[in-house]
Design a protein around this motif. Sequence first.
Motif, PDB file in Angstrom:
ATOM      1  N   LEU A 193       2.282  -3.495   0.508  1.00  0.00           N
ATOM      2  CA  LEU A 193       2.123  -2.786  -0.868  1.00  0.00           C
ATOM      3  C   LEU A 193       3.397  -4.070  -1.809  1.00  0.00           C
ATOM      4  CD1 LEU A 193       3.225   0.458   1.109  1.00  0.00           C
ATOM      5  CD2 LEU A 193       0.844  -0.250  -0.988  1.00  0.00           C
ATOM      6  N   LYS A 194       3.598  -4.916  -1.171  1.00  0.00           N
ATOM      7  CA  LYS A 194       4.374  -5.667  -1.864  1.00  0.00           C
ATOM      8  C   LYS A 194       3.774  -6.761  -2.773  1.00  0.00           C
ATOM      9  CE  LYS A 194       7.855  -6.197   0.622  1.00  0.00           C
ATOM     10  NZ  LYS A 194       8.782  -6.782   1.802  1.00  0.00           N
ATOM     11  N   LYS A 195       2.831  -7.298  -1.853  1.00  0.00           N
ATOM     12  CA  LYS A 195       1.730  -8.593  -2.299  1.00  0.00           C
ATOM     13  C   LYS A 195       0.837  -7.835  -3.286  1.00  0.00           C
ATOM     14  CE  LYS A 195       1.456 -11.312   1.982  1.00  0.00           C
ATOM     15  NZ  LYS A 195       0.836 -11.458   2.932  1.00  0.00           N
ATOM     16  N   LEU A 196       0.503  -6.249  -3.070  1.00  0.00           N
ATOM     17  CA  LEU A 196      -0.816  -5.481  -3.646  1.00  0.00           C
ATOM     18  C   LEU A 196       0.347  -5.573  -5.061  1.00  0.00           C
ATOM     19  CD1 LEU A 196      -3.431  -3.889  -4.473  1.00  0.00           C
ATOM     20  CD2 LEU A 196      -2.008  -2.135  -3.363  1.00  0.00           C
ATOM     21  N   GLY A 197       1.426  -5.076  -5.150  1.00  0.00           N
ATOM     22  CA  GLY A 197       2.107  -5.069  -6.666  1.00  0.00           C
ATOM     23  C   GLY A 197       1.934  -6.103  -7.860  1.00  0.00           C
ATOM     24  N   SER A 198       1.490  -7.025  -6.932  1.00  0.00           N
ATOM     25  CA  SER A 198       1.661  -8.083  -7.816  1.00  0.00           C
ATOM     26  C   SER A 198      -0.063  -7.974  -8.899  1.00  0.00           C
ATOM     27  CB  SER A 198       1.803  -9.725  -7.553  1.00  0.00           C
ATOM     28  OG  SER A 198       2.393  -9.940  -6.858  1.00  0.00           O
TER      29      SER A 198
END
Length: 342
Positions: A193-198
């Motif tokens: 989800l942190k990566k998706l946030g990008s």
Amino acid sequence: MKFRTAAIAAGAALAVPAVAANAAELNMICSAEVAICEKLVGAFEASHSDISVNMVRLSSGEAYAKVRAEGRNPQTDLWWGGTGDPQLQAAAEGLTAEYKSEHLAELHDWAVEQAETSGYRTVGVYSGALGWGYNTDIFTKKGLKEPTCWSDLLDPALKGEIQIADPNSSGTAYTALATLVQLMGEDEAMDYLKKLGSNVAQYTKSGSAPVKAAARGEAGLGIVFMHDAIGQTVEGFPIKVVAPCEGTGYEVGSMSIIEGAQNPDEAKVFYDWALTTDAQNLMPEAGSYQVQSNKAAVASEHTPDFSKLKLIDYDFAKYGSAETRKALLARWDAEVGGRAAE
């Protein structure tokens, strides 16, 4: 129907039909799409002229927050629709009342299991699977690859193209959060989800808002329940609906009577009526593409065939519990939402 809303676009004016001055009242929160809420309430009032419904439309997270805030002095009698996880949490906290409808035997097993899990403080009224819808025109114009799996959404080419709701206010987004945790494990899901946030341009308040933005060309893709994406396709927008290849979660949209409600008898009348075949057959007429909980109800021709989807064994008891839900939301706030605000 008296209709007050905090969640429809730009304070649109709504006609309010006259009701009998001596009618009993029912104060209701509806957490489904506005058209479905209006359809059901209008039909209920037409067949129960002695009850006037005061309705407010709130997303699932907002509805839970309202019910919890009013715990000592409830202003709501009944909560219909929206994802079942916050309603299970409300049940666990004693905010909703135990009630066994005479229509329970008419429902699908998953709807009855929702009631059993909650100690009969909520019940399933429909089900819908999680996925996304993307704007084919935008993807073609920008030369973007069709995303068929959760992993595809991390493609750097999708930077700024994705919208998903905030799981604090949206049951849809909480279902996505809980789904990814069950698919990947908690640490791996948070990392994802942190990566998706990008690639996320906006975390919206409403669960269905992301795909509506994609339909309008304001985003490339919205992570939503599949039925919300299908609704945009049926309306003629260039939205293609996807069920992720790794597997996906689903909701059991639920209904609850509020503990200490001012109008419990009227709430029970609506509750029983809402579980009937006649009531649930109204849903497709309002653009509802979920699977209804009454086994005899007829779903829309556009409703996804669950037998063709790779659904996870979603643990409603665990992820609808207050402890798990609070812990996951706190971690999302700290590791994902907080980073988005930077």
